[in-house]
Design a protein around this motif. Structure first.
Motif, PDB file in Angstrom:
ATOM      1  N   ARG A 233       9.951  -0.458  -1.187  1.00 54.71           N
ATOM      2  CA  ARG A 233      10.226   0.942  -1.505  1.00 54.71           C
ATOM      3  C   ARG A 233      10.929   1.023  -2.861  1.00 54.71           C
ATOM      4  NH1 ARG A 233      12.928   2.247   2.844  1.00 54.71           N
ATOM      5  NH2 ARG A 233      11.033   2.862   3.956  1.00 54.71           N
ATOM      6  N   LEU A 234      10.397   1.846  -3.749  1.00 59.72           N
ATOM      7  CA  LEU A 234      10.998   2.083  -5.064  1.00 59.72           C
ATOM      8  C   LEU A 234      11.482   3.530  -5.118  1.00 59.72           C
ATOM      9  CD1 LEU A 234       8.298   0.422  -7.380  1.00 59.72           C
ATOM     10  CD2 LEU A 234      10.201  -0.661  -6.159  1.00 59.72           C
ATOM     11  N   MET A 235      12.663   3.727  -5.677  1.00 59.18           N
ATOM     12  CA  MET A 235      13.222   5.072  -5.758  1.00 59.18           C
ATOM     13  C   MET A 235      13.913   5.253  -7.101  1.00 59.18           C
ATOM     14  SD  MET A 235      15.697   7.070  -3.036  1.00 59.18           S
ATOM     15  CE  MET A 235      17.133   5.998  -3.282  1.00 59.18           C
ATOM     16  N   GLY A 236      13.675   6.395  -7.730  1.00 63.46           N
ATOM     17  CA  GLY A 236      14.320   6.680  -9.005  1.00 63.46           C
ATOM     18  C   GLY A 236      13.580   7.762  -9.761  1.00 63.46           C
ATOM     19  N   GLU A 237      13.764   7.792 -11.088  1.00 63.02           N
ATOM     20  CA  GLU A 237      13.106   8.779 -11.935  1.00 63.02           C
ATOM     21  C   GLU A 237      11.584   8.589 -11.844  1.00 63.02           C
ATOM     22  OE1 GLU A 237      11.483   8.146 -15.121  1.00 63.02           O
ATOM     23  OE2 GLU A 237      11.016  10.297 -15.191  1.00 63.02           O
ATOM     24  N   PRO A 238      10.827   9.694 -11.661  1.00 65.87           N
ATOM     25  CA  PRO A 238       9.397   9.570 -11.348  1.00 65.87           C
ATOM     26  C   PRO A 238       8.605   8.696 -12.301  1.00 65.87           C
ATOM     27  CG  PRO A 238      10.106  11.827 -11.000  1.00 65.87           C
ATOM     28  CD  PRO A 238      11.275  11.104 -11.607  1.00 65.87           C
ATOM     29  N   GLU A 239       8.773   8.862 -13.604  1.00 68.15           N
ATOM     30  CA  GLU A 239       7.969   8.098 -14.562  1.00 68.15           C
ATOM     31  C   GLU A 239       8.259   6.612 -14.462  1.00 68.15           C
ATOM     32  OE1 GLU A 239       7.105   7.943 -19.387  1.00 68.15           O
ATOM     33  OE2 GLU A 239       8.178   9.646 -18.516  1.00 68.15           O
ATOM     34  N   ALA A 240       9.558   6.261 -14.350  1.00 63.51           N
ATOM     35  CA  ALA A 240       9.929   4.851 -14.245  1.00 63.51           C
ATOM     36  C   ALA A 240       9.449   4.263 -12.924  1.00 63.51           C
ATOM     37  CB  ALA A 240      11.448   4.699 -14.376  1.00 63.51           C
ATOM     38  N   VAL A 241       9.548   5.022 -11.840  1.00 65.53           N
ATOM     39  CA  VAL A 241       9.078   4.542 -10.536  1.00 65.53           C
ATOM     40  C   VAL A 241       7.577   4.279 -10.569  1.00 65.53           C
ATOM     41  CG1 VAL A 241       8.683   5.234  -8.138  1.00 65.53           C
ATOM     42  CG2 VAL A 241      10.935   5.541  -9.159  1.00 65.53           C
ATOM     43  N   ASP A 242       6.825   5.177 -11.171  1.00 66.43           N
ATOM     44  CA  ASP A 242       5.370   4.997 -11.237  1.00 66.43           C
ATOM     45  C   ASP A 242       5.000   3.760 -12.055  1.00 66.43           C
ATOM     46  OD1 ASP A 242       4.914   7.193  -9.655  1.00 66.43           O
ATOM     47  OD2 ASP A 242       4.594   8.571 -11.328  1.00 66.43           O
ATOM     48  N   ALA A 243       5.716   3.544 -13.166  1.00 66.36           N
ATOM     49  CA  ALA A 243       5.433   2.369 -13.982  1.00 66.36           C
ATOM     50  C   ALA A 243       5.767   1.088 -13.230  1.00 66.36           C
ATOM     51  CB  ALA A 243       6.233   2.446 -15.288  1.00 66.36           C
ATOM     52  N   ALA A 244       6.911   1.086 -12.526  1.00 64.08           N
ATOM     53  CA  ALA A 244       7.296  -0.095 -11.760  1.00 64.08           C
ATOM     54  C   ALA A 244       6.327  -0.345 -10.615  1.00 64.08           C
ATOM     55  CB  ALA A 244       8.720   0.080 -11.221  1.00 64.08           C
ATOM     56  N   MET A 245       5.875   0.724  -9.966  1.00 61.32           N
ATOM     57  CA  MET A 245       4.925   0.563  -8.870  1.00 61.32           C
ATOM     58  C   MET A 245       3.604  -0.014  -9.361  1.00 61.32           C
ATOM     59  SD  MET A 245       4.143   0.639  -5.719  1.00 61.32           S
ATOM     60  CE  MET A 245       5.539   1.456  -4.939  1.00 61.32           C
ATOM     61  N   ALA A 246       3.166   0.384 -10.550  1.00 57.73           N
ATOM     62  CA  ALA A 246       1.930  -0.164 -11.109  1.00 57.73           C
ATOM     63  C   ALA A 246       2.052  -1.674 -11.297  1.00 57.73           C
ATOM     64  CB  ALA A 246       1.603   0.523 -12.437  1.00 57.73           C
ATOM     65  N   GLU A 247       3.196  -2.136 -11.781  1.00 51.75           N
ATOM     66  CA  GLU A 247       3.397  -3.571 -11.964  1.00 51.75           C
ATOM     67  C   GLU A 247       3.455  -4.292 -10.613  1.00 51.75           C
ATOM     68  OE1 GLU A 247       6.479  -4.764 -14.609  1.00 51.75           O
ATOM     69  OE2 GLU A 247       6.044  -3.187 -16.090  1.00 51.75           O
ATOM     70  N   LEU A 248       4.092  -3.662  -9.634  1.00 52.50           N
ATOM     71  CA  LEU A 248       4.175  -4.265  -8.309  1.00 52.50           C
ATOM     72  C   LEU A 248       2.788  -4.408  -7.686  1.00 52.50           C
ATOM     73  CD1 LEU A 248       5.839  -5.222  -5.854  1.00 52.50           C
ATOM     74  CD2 LEU A 248       6.036  -2.814  -5.167  1.00 52.50           C
ATOM     75  N   ARG A 249       1.980  -3.370  -7.788  1.00 51.92           N
ATOM     76  CA  ARG A 249       0.629  -3.431  -7.229  1.00 51.92           C
ATOM     77  C   ARG A 249      -0.192  -4.531  -7.913  1.00 51.92           C
ATOM     78  NH1 ARG A 249      -0.435   0.703  -3.871  1.00 51.92           N
ATOM     79  NH2 ARG A 249       0.831   2.608  -4.059  1.00 51.92           N
ATOM     80  N   ALA A 250      -0.019  -4.658  -9.219  1.00 47.39           N
ATOM     81  CA  ALA A 250      -0.751  -5.688  -9.954  1.00 47.39           C
ATOM     82  C   ALA A 250      -0.346  -7.080  -9.482  1.00 47.39           C
ATOM     83  CB  ALA A 250      -0.511  -5.530 -11.454  1.00 47.39           C
ATOM     84  N   PHE A 251       0.954  -7.269  -9.228  1.00 47.37           N
ATOM     85  CA  PHE A 251       1.438  -8.580  -8.769  1.00 47.37           C
ATOM     86  C   PHE A 251       0.859  -8.922  -7.397  1.00 47.37           C
ATOM     87  CE2 PHE A 251       4.380 -11.481  -6.736  1.00 47.37           C
ATOM     88  CZ  PHE A 251       4.677 -12.387  -7.742  1.00 47.37           C
ATOM     89  N   VAL A 252       0.858  -7.938  -6.489  1.00 46.44           N
ATOM     90  CA  VAL A 252       0.315  -8.180  -5.152  1.00 46.44           C
ATOM     91  C   VAL A 252      -1.181  -8.446  -5.231  1.00 46.44           C
ATOM     92  CG1 VAL A 252      -0.089  -7.140  -2.881  1.00 46.44           C
ATOM     93  CG2 VAL A 252       2.132  -6.866  -3.990  1.00 46.44           C
ATOM     94  N   SER A 253      -1.874  -7.751  -6.108  1.00 45.44           N
ATOM     95  CA  SER A 253      -3.310  -7.983  -6.290  1.00 45.44           C
ATOM     96  C   SER A 253      -3.578  -9.400  -6.778  1.00 45.44           C
ATOM     97  CB  SER A 253      -3.895  -6.964  -7.270  1.00 45.44           C
ATOM     98  OG  SER A 253      -3.823  -5.651  -6.741  1.00 45.44           O
TER      99      SER A 253
END
Length: 279
Positions: A233-253
């Motif tokens: 779970r990521l929580m914070g400012e929307p733009e930063a959260v979205d960028a961090a989530m993109a990196e997380l998804r890439a790592f899991v992929s």
């Protein structure tokens, strides 16, 4: 940035007789309003303990909303009003609206055959004696009110704090929160986002990714919760959260593409085995 704290007051909670559901519910409502909850204390019905925690929270960063729950009834162990008044250095004064409601309750009990002595009335009227300077807050149709007390200008001032003294009864607490507190804090802070990702690997397999995200996005809170599936779970400012989530998804992929299916299957089997052993 307006932040919040909660003081849960009650011997019955610390004794394990009653489960505190109020702080969990309040945490959800505050999150939805974009107000970070930074502390939850549970303290006994004790003057010194309440004073210690209240002063600690008043000393934290401001503006700050401090919510207290419980301990405002007629019994001798209900000392919240007295404790907060003492902590703030103000006397207790009778609040007219509460006093009228208490008088109605006293009259009703007298009609049911209760002997209304001076001592009986004195104890009942304790519910109407609030910290001087406090403001009555109530929900539509509510029976048990709350009290708002502003310190140094309240949350409308950059260095102020507002104490909301709330009843422990969940229905009354929730009504006051929805009718009074949420409109008070609405749009105070920039909005923040919550994003979740599920995966089938042990959380340690993502440790390096978590460390990278926390370094690159220090304002984003990263939480990992074991299970099958695992939850990040990521929580914070929307733009930063979205960028961090993109990196997380890439790592899991990348884990998936790297042939980590065996690890995933082994983790699932091990976790389910541990769950079966849990008493």
């Amino acid at each position: 940035m307006l932040e919040a704290s909660i003081l849960v007051i009650g011997d019955e909670i610390l004794g394990g007789f009653v489960q505190d559901t109020n702080s969990h519910w309040l945490a959800e409502r505050l999150r939805e309003q974009g107000v970070p909850l930074t502390r939850i204390h549970t303290v006994p019905d004790d003057l010194a303990a309440i004073d210690e925690c209240l002063q600690l929270e008043l000393g934290r960063s401001r503006p700050r909303l401090i919510l207290t729950t419980g301990g405002i009834g007629p019994t001798p162990d209900d000392v919240t009003f007295e404790a907060i008044a003492t902590s703030l250095g103000v006397p207790l004064v009778e609040e007219p609206w509460i006093a009228r409601r208490v008088e109605m309750a006293i009259g009703w009990q007298g009609e049911q055959g209760i002997e209304v002595t001076d001592d009986f009335r004195t104890h009942m009227m304790r519910m109407a004696r609030i910290p001087e300077g406090g403001e009555l807050v109530n929900r539509e149709g509510g029976w048990v009110p709350g009290i708002r007390y502003d310190v140094d200008g309240g949350i409308d001032a950059a260095d102020g704090a507002t104490i909301m003294i709330l009843p422990g009864l969940p229905s009354e607490l929730r009504g006051i929160t929805k009718d009074v507190i949420e409109p008070l804090v609405e749009d105070r802070n920039p909005p923040f986002a919550v994003r979740e990702l599920t995966h089938g690997f042990p959380e340690s397999a993502l440790n390096l990714c978590f460390a990278s995200l926390m370094d690159r996005y220090p304002a984003v809170k990263v939480g990992s919760y074991p299970g099958v599936p695992m939850i990040v779970r990521l929580m914070g400012e929307p733009e930063a959260v979205d960028a961090a989530m993109a990196e997380l998804r890439a790592f899991v992929s990348e884990l998936e593409a790297g042939g980590a299916g065996r690890l995933r299957e082994a983790w699932t089997a091990r976790f389910e085995q541990m769950e079966r052993r849990t008493p």
